[in-house]
Design an enzyme around this catalytic site. Structure first.
Site, short mmCIF file in Angstrom:
data_model
loop_
_atom_site.label_atom_id
_atom_site.label_comp_id
_atom_site.label_asym_id
_atom_site.label_seq_id
_atom_site.Cartn_x
_atom_site.Cartn_y
_atom_site.Cartn_z
N ASN A 292 38.23 -14.93 -21.91
CA ASN A 292 38.28 -16.25 -21.27
C ASN A 292 37.72 -16.93 -20.10
O ASN A 292 39.42 -16.63 -19.78
CB ASN A 292 40.45 -16.54 -21.90
CG ASN A 292 40.15 -18.16 -22.02
OD1 ASN A 292 39.26 -18.80 -22.21
ND2 ASN A 292 41.36 -18.44 -22.05
N LYS B 213 38.83 -19.89 -19.02
CA LYS B 213 39.55 -21.50 -18.65
C LYS B 213 38.46 -22.04 -18.14
O LYS B 213 37.52 -22.09 -18.56
CB LYS B 213 40.20 -20.03 -18.34
CG LYS B 213 41.18 -19.55 -18.39
CD LYS B 213 42.55 -19.10 -18.32
CE LYS B 213 43.41 -17.90 -18.79
NZ LYS B 213 45.03 -17.51 -17.74
N HIS C 60 45.60 -21.31 -27.71
CA HIS C 60 46.20 -20.68 -26.65
C HIS C 60 47.30 -21.17 -26.52
O HIS C 60 47.47 -22.86 -26.46
CB HIS C 60 44.18 -20.77 -25.97
CG HIS C 60 44.71 -19.87 -24.67
ND1 HIS C 60 46.00 -20.00 -24.12
CD2 HIS C 60 44.04 -19.55 -24.50
CE1 HIS C 60 45.50 -18.78 -22.47
NE2 HIS C 60 45.03 -18.11 -23.26
N GLU D 127 47.54 -22.33 -23.28
CA GLU D 127 48.34 -23.21 -22.29
C GLU D 127 47.43 -24.61 -22.98
O GLU D 127 47.74 -25.83 -21.97
CB GLU D 127 46.85 -22.99 -21.46
CG GLU D 127 47.07 -21.63 -20.02
CD GLU D 127 45.82 -20.94 -19.97
OE1 GLU D 127 45.47 -21.57 -20.27
OE2 GLU D 127 46.58 -19.63 -19.31
N GLU E 89 49.39 -12.72 -27.49
CA GLU E 89 49.84 -13.44 -25.67
C GLU E 89 50.65 -13.97 -25.74
O GLU E 89 51.05 -14.64 -25.44
CB GLU E 89 48.57 -14.37 -25.42
CG GLU E 89 47.08 -14.08 -25.83
CD GLU E 89 45.96 -14.96 -25.10
OE1 GLU E 89 45.61 -13.84 -24.23
OE2 GLU E 89 46.14 -15.79 -24.98
N GLY F 184 48.69 -14.53 -16.72
CA GLY F 184 48.07 -15.43 -15.67
C GLY F 184 49.89 -14.17 -14.38
O GLY F 184 49.19 -15.38 -13.25
N SER G 92 47.27 -10.47 -18.00
CA SER G 92 47.15 -9.56 -17.50
C SER G 92 46.65 -8.88 -17.51
O SER G 92 46.56 -7.48 -16.69
CB SER G 92 48.24 -9.48 -16.60
OG SER G 92 49.00 -10.91 -16.26
#
Ligand code: PEP
Length: 251
Positions: free
Chosen positions: A9, A11, A95, A97, A167, A173, A213
């Site tokens: 990904n 991003k 996702h 985010e 996730e 991150g 991560s």
């Protein structure tokens, strides 16, 4: 036998020239990697260009989101059929985010999941608990709700094109990875929810990726877990050598 999937990904990173540099470096590094489905997910604006660069390679193209209607007065949105038109075979949906910063809910994720599947895309359907939810012992409740609401209305046949990405939000991150045991425990639970919603055959066949991560140093331990079928990789997918290392986890 579930084929492992390693998905990157990207991003909100990589301009056209940077994206081309990355894929051109990646292609030879993974060209002999067999038995693994490789996916990269650049930003919308570079999809077509990256698609051209990936022609004839073993790397699949994904988008990072899609809208649920095919066309209409929806300024700023991109539909599943447009993603197919740009060369995508996969799309990331839900996702964390997007849930955190763009108001995605289980309901909108469900609409997007259905639209993408019906258009013919394979979905990377993301779920995961926040740190607060984990500390409050809500992990399994949250995961069950996200799965159930996210795939409601999806047929057993459509489920074949669903890849779940677990996730934990606290691991994305942050450099904090779930331990192999924590990840396996969640994946086993997720497979159990799929068995409850569909049947044991569907649960046995569905691929469940871990994300949060993932790096060359921790991928082997994660991939050794019984219910972990691959990885959704953020930061470490932005460099060809680290992503290739993750893709070649079994060597
Ligand atoms: C992600 O973006 O889905 C992700 C898991 O990011 P990172 O690998 O950087 O934690």
């Amino acid at each position: 036998m579930r084929k492992p999937v390693i998905a990157g990904n990207w991003k909100l990173y990589k301009t056209t020239s940077e994206a081309l540099e990355l894929v051109n470096e990646l292609i030879p590094l993974v060209k002999n990697a067999s038995g693994v489905e490789i996916v990269v997910a650049p930003v919308f604006t570079v999809l077509s260009t990256v698609n051209t660069a990936l022609k004839g390679t073993n790397i699949n193209l994904a988008a990072q989101d899609c809208f649920w209607d095919e066309q209409g007065a929806y300024t700023g949105e991109v539909s599943s059929t447009m993603l197919l038109d740009a060369g995508c075979s996969h799309v990331i949906i839900g996702h964390s985010e997007r849930r955190q910063f763009f108001g995605e809910t289980d309901e909108t994720v469900n609409k997007k999941n259905k639209a993408a599947l019906r258009a013919g895309l394979t979905i990377l359907f993301c779920i995961g608990e926040t740190l607060h939810e984990r500390e409050e012992n809500q992990t399994f409740t949250v995961l069950e709700r996200q799965i159930t609401d996210g795939i409601t209305g999806i047929t057993k046949d459509e489920l074949k094109n669903v890849i779940i990405a677990y996730e934990p939000v606290w691991a994305i991150g942050t450099g904090k990875t779930a331990t192999d045991d924590q990840a396996q425990e969640a994946h086993k639970f997720i497979r159990g929810v799929v068995a409850k919603l569909y049947d044991s055959e569907s649960a046995e066949n569905i691929r469940i990726l871990y994300g949060g991560s993932v790096k060359p140093e921790n991928v082997k331990g994660l991939m050794a877990q019984k219910d972990i079928d691959g990885a959704l990789v953020g930061g470490a997918s932005l460099k060809a050598d680290s992503f290739a290392h993750i893709v070649r986890f079994s060597e």
